[in-house]
Design an enzyme around this catalytic site. Structure first.
Site, short mmCIF file in Angstrom:
data_model
loop_
_atom_site.label_atom_id
_atom_site.label_comp_id
_atom_site.label_asym_id
_atom_site.label_seq_id
_atom_site.Cartn_x
_atom_site.Cartn_y
_atom_site.Cartn_z
N THR A 120 -8.38 4.21 8.73
CA THR A 120 -9.47 2.69 8.85
C THR A 120 -9.47 2.77 10.18
O THR A 120 -8.65 1.84 11.13
CB THR A 120 -9.39 1.83 7.92
OG1 THR A 120 -9.33 2.73 6.38
CG2 THR A 120 -10.45 0.86 8.04
N ARG A 122 -6.60 13.42 0.86
CA ARG A 122 -5.14 13.27 2.11
C ARG A 122 -4.39 13.14 1.42
O ARG A 122 -2.93 13.69 1.98
CB ARG A 122 -5.95 12.40 4.22
CG ARG A 122 -6.32 11.54 3.71
CD ARG A 122 -6.04 11.58 5.26
NE ARG A 122 -7.40 10.66 5.57
CZ ARG A 122 -7.62 10.45 6.47
NH1 ARG A 122 -6.81 9.87 7.42
NH2 ARG A 122 -9.44 11.52 6.96
N GLU A 177 -8.43 0.50 -2.93
CA GLU A 177 -9.21 0.41 -1.96
C GLU A 177 -10.19 2.62 -1.68
O GLU A 177 -9.45 2.73 -2.28
CB GLU A 177 -8.52 1.25 -0.67
CG GLU A 177 -8.20 -0.45 -0.17
CD GLU A 177 -6.96 -0.27 0.59
OE1 GLU A 177 -6.67 0.97 1.00
OE2 GLU A 177 -6.92 -1.46 1.51
N HIS A 193 1.23 6.26 1.88
CA HIS A 193 2.36 7.07 2.39
C HIS A 193 2.99 7.16 2.28
O HIS A 193 3.82 8.20 2.76
CB HIS A 193 1.81 6.46 4.31
CG HIS A 193 0.91 6.12 5.03
ND1 HIS A 193 -0.35 7.46 5.47
CD2 HIS A 193 -0.36 5.22 5.53
CE1 HIS A 193 -1.08 6.57 5.42
NE2 HIS A 193 -1.39 5.59 5.40
N HIS A 239 -4.01 -4.19 7.82
CA HIS A 239 -4.06 -3.01 8.26
C HIS A 239 -3.19 -2.96 9.80
O HIS A 239 -3.36 -4.42 10.87
CB HIS A 239 -5.25 -2.67 9.41
CG HIS A 239 -6.05 -1.93 9.51
ND1 HIS A 239 -5.90 -0.22 8.63
CD2 HIS A 239 -5.29 -0.88 10.44
CE1 HIS A 239 -5.73 0.71 9.81
NE2 HIS A 239 -5.92 0.87 10.61
N ARG A 248 -8.62 8.34 -1.01
CA ARG A 248 -9.72 8.73 -0.28
C ARG A 248 -11.10 9.86 -0.34
O ARG A 248 -10.27 10.84 -1.36
CB ARG A 248 -9.34 9.21 1.72
CG ARG A 248 -8.78 7.96 1.89
CD ARG A 248 -8.91 7.82 3.25
NE ARG A 248 -8.34 7.72 3.97
CZ ARG A 248 -8.80 7.37 4.97
NH1 ARG A 248 -9.67 7.88 5.55
NH2 ARG A 248 -8.43 6.32 6.38
N HIS A 264 -5.52 3.17 -1.75
CA HIS A 264 -6.74 4.40 -1.14
C HIS A 264 -7.64 5.67 -1.17
O HIS A 264 -6.83 7.03 -1.11
CB HIS A 264 -7.05 3.72 0.35
CG HIS A 264 -8.16 4.46 1.15
ND1 HIS A 264 -8.22 3.81 2.13
CD2 HIS A 264 -9.19 4.43 0.42
CE1 HIS A 264 -9.04 3.99 3.08
NE2 HIS A 264 -9.56 4.98 1.57
N ASN A 266 0.91 -1.10 0.12
CA ASN A 266 -0.26 0.19 0.15
C ASN A 266 0.87 1.21 -0.21
O ASN A 266 1.02 1.51 0.91
CB ASN A 266 -1.24 0.31 0.91
CG ASN A 266 -1.70 1.15 0.79
OD1 ASN A 266 -1.61 2.54 0.67
ND2 ASN A 266 -3.61 0.96 1.78
N GLU A 276 -11.20 -9.08 3.10
CA GLU A 276 -10.01 -8.91 3.17
C GLU A 276 -10.15 -8.84 4.61
O GLU A 276 -11.35 -7.74 5.23
CB GLU A 276 -9.44 -7.97 2.93
CG GLU A 276 -8.14 -7.40 3.59
CD GLU A 276 -7.35 -6.28 3.13
OE1 GLU A 276 -7.45 -6.19 1.36
OE2 GLU A 276 -6.62 -5.10 3.53
C1 LIG Z 1 -8.41 -0.07 4.84
C2 LIG Z 1 -7.01 0.15 5.74
O1 LIG Z 1 -6.65 -1.06 6.24
C3 LIG Z 1 -6.10 0.62 4.90
O2 LIG Z 1 -5.40 -0.52 3.67
C4 LIG Z 1 -6.55 2.11 4.13
O3 LIG Z 1 -5.46 2.24 3.68
C5 LIG Z 1 -6.52 3.10 5.20
O4 LIG Z 1 -6.03 4.82 5.24
P1 LIG Z 1 -4.74 5.00 5.30
O5 LIG Z 1 -4.22 4.61 4.48
O6 LIG Z 1 -5.47 6.60 4.79
O7 LIG Z 1 -4.12 5.39 6.47
N1 LIG Z 2 -6.11 -2.92 3.78
C1 LIG Z 2 -4.80 -2.72 4.63
C2 LIG Z 2 -3.71 -1.66 3.52
O1 LIG Z 2 -3.89 -1.62 2.16
C3 LIG Z 2 -2.59 -0.87 4.51
O2 LIG Z 2 -2.75 -0.61 5.88
P1 LIG Z 2 -1.57 -0.50 6.97
O3 LIG Z 2 -0.26 -1.60 6.97
O4 LIG Z 2 -1.07 1.37 5.56
O5 LIG Z 2 -2.04 -0.21 7.20
#
Ligand SMILES: CC(=O)[C@@H](O)[C@H](O)COP(=O)(O)O
Ligand SMILES: NCC(=O)COP(=O)(O)O
Length: 243
Positions: free
Chosen positions: A102, A50, A71, A11, A192, A46, A44, A8, A152
């Site tokens: 989340t 952000r 996402e 960030h 997560h 949003r 993700h 993911n 998931e």
């Molecule tokens: C759904 C999940 O748990 C994450 O993939 C999500 O992207 C969390 O949101 P942030 O990345 O904005 O923290």
């Molecule tokens: N769905 C979880 C994800 O994509 C990443 O979550 P995190 O490792 O950033 O908390």
């Protein structure tokens, strides 16, 4: 059975948005993650933008060599985005503007008709739908009722556990839910809050197919570089699965 890593990149975009610059570019992060062995790229989009921007989704939909797991919240705006960009996977997640991140899984059981319509719409767009749910049998059965192929499991309660006993309790819940979802024919992913010290026990759950991990990899990359952070996480998962 292999276990796959979805990286993911949210960030990376958080750092970019902090100053409104062009760098660091999530596009570069996705390319480097794939070169380091990521099996898919998760982002993700949003409602409050952000971090990930529509520009990131558009560019990555053209260049990813693996596959995109987009996402999004269950809103008209986001469903239209999925129809426009046709990611390989779309993971429907709960979303509140005021949340730091989340906070839990999607309540599929509590809004079944709405979820069935959204899942049907995405399936008709040839997008594979995943539902981000708590490790809970009622939510698993609701996902089955939506006709989705993937769930998931939210690992946040496990990741946030304050004692070893609490972590073991949450781990047992996740393991049981993974078994129940697998028995119902679902592909079972998880994610997560996973990091380099708590992923091993999750990766060892045999029914899990893919872990989506982002924040911890981006954080580690500050010190080791992004490719090394991805390689280390993937190796850690594969070692845990082989044990
Ligand atoms: C759904 C999940 O748990 C994450 O993939 C999500 O992207 C969390 O949101 P942030 O990345 O904005 O923290
Ligand atoms: N769905 C979880 C994800 O994509 C990443 O979550 P995190 O490792 O950033 O908390």
């Amino acid at each position: 059975m292999s276990i796959y890593l979805g990286v993911n990149i949210d960030h990376i975009a958080t750092l970019r948005q902090a100053r409104g610059t062009r760098y660091p570019d999530p596009i570069q992060a996705a390319i480097e993650a794939e070169q380091a062995g990521a099996d898919s790229i998760t982002l993700h989009l949003r409602e409050d933008r952000r971090h990930i921007q529509e520009r990131d989704v558009a560019m990555l939909s053209d260049i990813l060599q693996t596959k995109m797991n987009l996402e999004m919240a269950v809103t008209e705006e986001m469903l239209a985005m999925a129809e426009k960009y046709r990611p390989a996977d779309c993971c429907l997640v709960p979303e509140k503007r005021e949340e730091l991140t989340t906070e839990g899984g999607l309540d599929v059981a509590g809004q079944l008709s709405r979820m069935q319509q959204a899942c049907q719409r995405l399936a008709e767009a040839n997008v594979r739908v995943s539902l981000f749910i708590d490790p809970d049998l009622a939510q698993i059965d609701a996902a089955v009722a939506c006709g989705v192929p993937v769930v998931e499991l939210h690992t946040g309660r496990y990741a946030d556990a304050e004692t070893d006993a609490e972590a073991e309790h949450e781990l047992a819940i996740i393991a049981q839910a993974a078994k129940q979802a697998h028995e119902r024919g679902l592909q079972v992913n998880a994610g997560h809050g996973l990091h380099y010290h708590n992923t091993q026990k999750i990766a060892a759950i045999p029914e899990l197919v893919e872990l989506n991990i982002g924040h911890a990899i981006v954080a580690r990359s500050v010190f080791t570089g992004f490719q090394a952070a991805v390689r280390e996480m993937k190796q850690l998962m594969q070692d845990a699965r082989r044990r």
